[in-house]
Design an enzyme around this catalytic site. Structure first.
Site, PDB file in Angstrom:
ATOM      1  N   TYR A  45       0.856  -1.185   0.000  1.00  0.00           N
ATOM      2  CA  TYR A  45       0.000   0.000   0.000  1.00  0.00           C
ATOM      3  C   TYR A  45       0.891   1.233   0.000  1.00  0.00           C
ATOM      4  O   TYR A  45       1.926   1.259  -0.642  1.00  0.00           O
ATOM      5  CB  TYR A  45      -0.988  -0.052   1.186  1.00  0.00           C
ATOM      6  CG  TYR A  45      -2.185   0.833   0.950  1.00  0.00           C
ATOM      7  CD1 TYR A  45      -3.093   0.551  -0.073  1.00  0.00           C
ATOM      8  CD2 TYR A  45      -2.404   1.958   1.731  1.00  0.00           C
ATOM      9  CE1 TYR A  45      -4.182   1.373  -0.315  1.00  0.00           C
ATOM     10  CE2 TYR A  45      -3.492   2.786   1.501  1.00  0.00           C
ATOM     11  CZ  TYR A  45      -4.371   2.491   0.470  1.00  0.00           C
ATOM     12  OH  TYR A  45      -5.437   3.318   0.224  1.00  0.00           O
ATOM     13  N   LYS A  78      -6.368  -1.710  -0.904  1.00  0.00           N
ATOM     14  CA  LYS A  78      -7.160  -1.504   0.311  1.00  0.00           C
ATOM     15  C   LYS A  78      -7.770  -2.812   0.775  1.00  0.00           C
ATOM     16  O   LYS A  78      -7.786  -3.130   1.969  1.00  0.00           O
ATOM     17  CB  LYS A  78      -8.272  -0.492   0.016  1.00  0.00           C
ATOM     18  CG  LYS A  78      -8.707   0.330   1.220  1.00  0.00           C
ATOM     19  CD  LYS A  78      -7.686   1.401   1.538  1.00  0.00           C
ATOM     20  CE  LYS A  78      -8.130   2.311   2.649  1.00  0.00           C
ATOM     21  NZ  LYS A  78      -7.180   3.404   2.909  1.00  0.00           N
TER      22      LYS A  78
END
Length: 545
Positions: free
Chosen positions: A91, A164
């Site tokens: 991420y 996510k």
């Protein structure tokens, strides 16, 4: 090229060298794998060694992405075992670089693509996933207008939704077979993408106005009808749309905006921890937010709501919040004031005597006038919190809460290594990036990371296990309080937030608090006596079937 059976070709069912002899016979894999039968743990040892051979995070990102597409269980085994190390790879910040190069590096798709040019395809697209009404717990969508700190990337922003979901699974055990990543392709205003012949998205400017609103409405209603138990997570929408969409749907649909609500809840948790040290309540705070975009305003909203819960009126709470953007202190006479800033805009007459430079009232002047107890940075203005600013904060209050939350490193407002000595150890600090402890006068000051991953995975799990029909402010507050309860910052040098390495443990605790609050408010569709045990039992673990 040998054609492998479906059980091997499907990332969800593939075990690779962990298939037993009996399984190889049953599924037609005899002779298609090396003779050795390995455990998942041994495979993970090899995969981690391969991961460590890459010299850059982007190379590690591509390695993990390939593994994700090949063997889902092994991928998550690595993430869970090495969450603190791998989180910045899968991420933020590495995903920003991957998104910039997404069309050039396109290999396979893990998402549903919905085009504003064909809104009639929304239902068909979802049905083509093969998932039925009871098969989906979570959908993350983005129109990619404001990706992290890098802006508008159109369809290239698809991996923000994929990433996510990976964090949801690694941190809170959301079953990866029961989630959908969605890209809402409404065009892009990034001219560089139009110049790239390999760009895979719609080649026109972003559609706005009624057509955009109708498209979002069709998405929300169709997704909610087809998957009635799914939480609809909105990610990285532009500031002008994010708040408006959330306000429109939050009371009628199971929706959540991480940039506003998740970020706000993490900050609420850090502030709650800081108030344990200052021994004050929210209603005694004066807040300055430097960087009044979606995230910053969402933080202001939640802190203002906390002030009101402690007895202040809405007007009283608003009077204690000051927003600063690139044009200085936000005032009502500014042209084209965004709707999300209007709530906190100051009357120009109120600040007429304040010093301004180049026609705007700057950060230092606001601090000198307001004497804030809390300073939050979401501006991406690197090193904006100067020594003068930090010392002004300390001159106003004994233990200021200073949260430079912009990331990555080159965008942070100030480094704790500077804030701690400038404040003589008085500042209570939390950042948006991982930071090593800061030694000062014999004490190691541990710095918590205000990472949304401490909140949103647990919140999502809490909504899923309680089947809450909406996400309320009280549920967000319960999540923030549960997170704050995991640390004791009253001891000198202790962090305001728990470390990312405790994500799974923390997520279960947050989920339990959220579910319990949903049940107490009457928005949960199921009940439980022990929500913590329910959360733990619901968490998916990376093991082979």
């Amino acid at each position: 090229m040998v054609r492998k059976p479906e059980i091997y070709a499907n990332a969800f069912s593939n075990k690779e060298t962990a298939f037993t002899r009996a399984e190889r016979e049953q599924h037609g894999l005899i002779g298609l794998l090396p003779s050795a039968v390995e455990t998942l743990e041994l495979q993970a040892t090899r995969a981690y060694a391969q991961f460590k051979r890459f010299n850059s995070r982007i190379e590690q990102y591509f390695y993990l992405d390939a593994l994700h597409n090949r063997n889902e269980t092994l991928y998550y085994k690595l993430l869970v075992d090495h969450i603190q190390e791998m989180f910045p790879v899968v991420y933020d910040p590495t995903i920003g670089q991957a998104i910039k190069e997404w069309s050039q590096n396109y290999r396979s798709s893990r998402a549903v693509y919905l085009s504003i040019n064909n809104p009639e395809d929304i239902e068909t697209a979802f049905k083509n996933t093969g998932l039925s009404a009871q098969d989906v717990d979570l959908i993350v969508c983005s129109d990619a207008e404001q990706i992290l700190g890098i802006g508008d990337w159109g369809v290239n922003g698809t991996d923000i939704s994929v990433g996510k979901l990976a964090v949801y699974t690694a941190a809170a055990g959301i079953d990866p077979r029961r989630v959908i990543a969605v890209n809402l392709d409404v065009g892009t205003d990034n001219q560089d993408l139009f110049a790239d012949p390999l760009y895979l998205g719609n080649r026109h400017a972003r559609v706005r106005g009624q057509a955009y609103d109708d498209f979002i409405d069709a998405y929300v209603k169709t997704a909610s009808r087809l998957f009635p138990n799914a939480l609809l997570h909105f990610e990285d929408f532009g500031a002008g749309n994010a708040r408006r969409i959330l306000m429109k749907y939050r009371d009628s649909y199971r929706v959540f905006n991480d940039d506003m609500q998740g970020t706000g809840a993490v900050v609420m948790s850090a502030v709650t921890s800081g108030l344990k040290v200052t021994k004050q309540g929210f209603k005694e705070q004066r807040l300055v937010v430097y960087g009044a975009g979606t995230a910053g305003t969402g933080m202001a909203d939640q802190i203002s709501a906390a002030m009101q819960r402690e007895g202040l009126t809405r007007e009283q709470a608003k009077s204690l919040v000051y927003l600063i953007d690139k044009n200085g202190l936000v005032t009502t006479d500014m042209p084209n004031l965004p709707n999300y800033q209007q709530e906190y805009a100051r009357d120009p007459d109120e600040v007429a005597s304040w010093k301004n430079a180049e026609g705007k009232i700057g950060l230092l002047e606001v601090i000198n006038q307001v004497k804030p107890t809390i300073l939050i940075g979401t501006s991406t203005h690197h090193l904006a919190f100067t020594e003068q600013v930090v010392k002004a904060m300390c001159a106003g209050v004994e233990r200021p809460i200073i949260l430079p939350l912009s990331n990555p490193d080159e965008k942070i407002e100030a480094f704790p290594a500077d804030i701690i000595p400038w404040s003589e150890g008085k500042a209570l600090v939390c950042t948006g990036i991982p930071v090593d402890p800061v030694p000062y006068k014999g004490v190691d000051y541990h710095i918590g990371q205000g990472n949304n991953a401490l909140i949103y995975p647990g919140l999502g799990l809490g909504v899923i296990i309680s089947k809450a029909n909406k996400v309320t402010d009280a549920m967000l507050q319960a999540a923030a309080q549960a997170l704050a309860d995991q640390v004791n910052p009253t001891e000198l040098g202790h962090a305001l937030l728990p470390p990312v390495s405790r994500l799974r443990e923390v997520s279960a605790i947050v989920a339990a608090a959220v579910a319990a609050q949903a049940q107490a408010e009457g928005v949960a569709q199921v009940s439980a006596n022990d929500w913590l045990e329910t959360a733990k039992q619901a968490m998916w673990h990376p093991t082979y079937a």
